[in-house]
Design an enzyme around this catalytic site. Structure first.
Site, PDB file in Angstrom:
ATOM      1  CE  LYS A  48      -3.611  -0.630  -0.531  1.00 17.29           C
ATOM      2  NZ  LYS A  48      -4.056  -1.306  -1.892  1.00 17.29           N
ATOM      3  CG  HIS A 108       4.331  -6.057  -1.265  1.00 19.13           C
ATOM      4  ND1 HIS A 108       4.575  -4.844  -1.648  1.00 19.13           N
ATOM      5  CD2 HIS A 108       3.053  -6.798  -1.611  1.00 19.13           C
ATOM      6  CE1 HIS A 108       3.366  -4.579  -2.393  1.00 19.13           C
ATOM      7  NE2 HIS A 108       2.515  -5.411  -2.513  1.00 19.13           N
ATOM      8  CB  SER A 138      -3.466   2.598   2.134  1.00 17.13           C
ATOM      9  OG  SER A 138      -3.889   2.033   0.925  1.00 17.13           O
TER      10      SER A 138
END
Length: 294
Positions: A48, A108, A138
Site C-alpha cells: 500500500k 513486497h 490504506s
C-alpha cells in the site's frame, strides 16, 4: 462470515522474523532459489505504498508510451508478484519463469528476504516508500476488501501495524532495510509523496535510471495514462479482473483515494500521539525523512 481476529494466525505466520501469508511461505524454496536474469528490474515496496502506480509507469516506459500494450492484460500478469502463491490459482515464480526478458518483478519483501540471485546478477531495483500513517490507513482498507483476511477495527489494526503484526512485518524494519541498500547505485529509492508533488520530475528520474532518454511526448503520455482517475477506471490496473471471492471491491475499492494526508481523517488525537511517539522510537537512528502532508 469473515474469520475473527482469533484466527489471525491461521492465515499468517512468523517467518524469518517477518509475519507472512502462510500460502506464500509454504512454497518458499521456489522463491529463495529463484534465478534472476541480469536485465530483470525489481519493483519493491511495503504494501500500500503506490506499487501499482509505480508499476504502470515503469511498464509504460518499457513499452515506450504505447497505451494499448499496457491494456493488453491485467497488471498482475504483466508484472508478476514474485512471492505470491495461492495453490494453483496464482504462482508468481511460475509466471516470471515463463516471461521473456526483460522482466519486471514486483515484490513486497524486505531487502533481507529478496532472493540472493537479484544481488548476484546486479539487477536494478526501485524501492518506493510512503509515510507510515497513510500506509496504515490504506492497508486497513485493503484488509477489509481481501476476503480471506480478518476484519479488525481501525485502532486494533494500527496497534498490530505498530508491532509489526501485519503481513510483511514491521514497516520500520522494511524501510530501514531498503534505505541501507540505497547506497547501491543500482537501487533507486523513491517517495510516494515526491510523486504526488511533482510526477513529471519523478518520471524523468525513473526514465534516466532505466537508461533511457525522456522526451516531452513520452512524459505526457505516461502522466496522462497513470493519473489516479485513469488508473482507477482502467480494468487492467484497478484489480477488477481479480475474482470477487478474493477481493471484494464493494467493501472498498482497490484504488481508493491515492492522496497524501488521508490519515488525518482516521487518527484520533490520542492515537496520533501514541503513533508519533512509537514512530520516533523506532526511527530515531534512521536518517530517512518522510512528509505526512503536502
Amino acid at each position: 462470515m469473515e474469520p475473527p481476529m482469533s484466527e489471525y494466525y491461521e492465515i499468517f505466520e512468523e517467518f524469518c522474523g517477518v509475519l507472512m501469508d502462510k500460502r506464500f511461505t509454504k512454497y518458499w524454496d521456489d522463491v529463495e532459489t529463484f534465478l534472476a536474469r541480469p536485465d530483470d528490474l525489481v519493483i519493491a515496496t511495503y504494501p500500500k505504498s503506490g506499487t501499482t502506480w509505480l508499476s504502470e509507469i515503469v511498464y509504460m516506459i518499457y513499452k515506450e508510451g504505447d497505451v494499448e500494450k499496457c491494456k493488453e492484460d491485467a497488471i498482475f500478469n504483466r508484472i508478476p508478484y514474485l512471492e505470491c502463491r495461492s495453490e494453483d490459482l496464482i504462482n508468481g515464480v511460475k509466471q516470471l519463469k515463463e516471461k521473456e526478458s526483460p522482466r519486471i518483478v514486483k515484490t513486497h519483501l524486505p531487502a533481507s528476504l529478496l532472493p540472493a540471485s537479484f544481488w548476484e546478477k546486479n539487477c536494478k531495483i526501485i524501492y518506493l516508500c510512503r509515510n507510515a500513517k497513510d500506509v496504515v490507513v490504506s492497508y486497513y482498507y485493503f484488509f477489509l476488501m481481501v476476503t480471506s483476511f480478518p476484519n479488525p477495527d481501525f485502532s486494533e489494526f494500527v496497534e498490530k501495524f505498530m508491532q509489526g503484526q501485519v503481513p510483511y512485518g514491521s514497516w520500520y524494519d522494511h524501510v530501514r532495510s531498503w534505505w541501507e541498500k540505497s547506497k547501491n547505485p543500482r537501487v533507486l529509492f523513491m517517495f510516494y509523496e515526491d510523486m504526488k508533488e511533482d510526477i513529471r520530475r519523478e518520471v524523468i528520474k525513473l526514465i534516466e535510471f532505466l537508461g533511457k532518454k525522456p522526451s516531452a511526448e513520452l512524459l505526457d503520455k505516461i502522466i496522462q495514462h497513470t493519473s489516479f482517475q485513469e488508473m482507477k477506471n482502467n480494468p487492467s490496473t484497478n484489480y477488477t479482473m481479480m475474482p470477487e471471492h478474493m477481493m471484494n471491491q464493494k467493501v472498498s475499492p482497490f484504488m481508493r483515494k491515492g492522496i497524501t494526508g488521508d490519515w488525518k481523517n482516521h487518527f484520533s488525537a490520542e492515537l496520533r500521539e501514541r503513533f508519533d511517539k512509537h514512530y520516533e522510537e523506532q526511527m530515531k537512528d534512521c536518517t530517512v525523512k518522510f512528509r505526512t502532508e503536502l
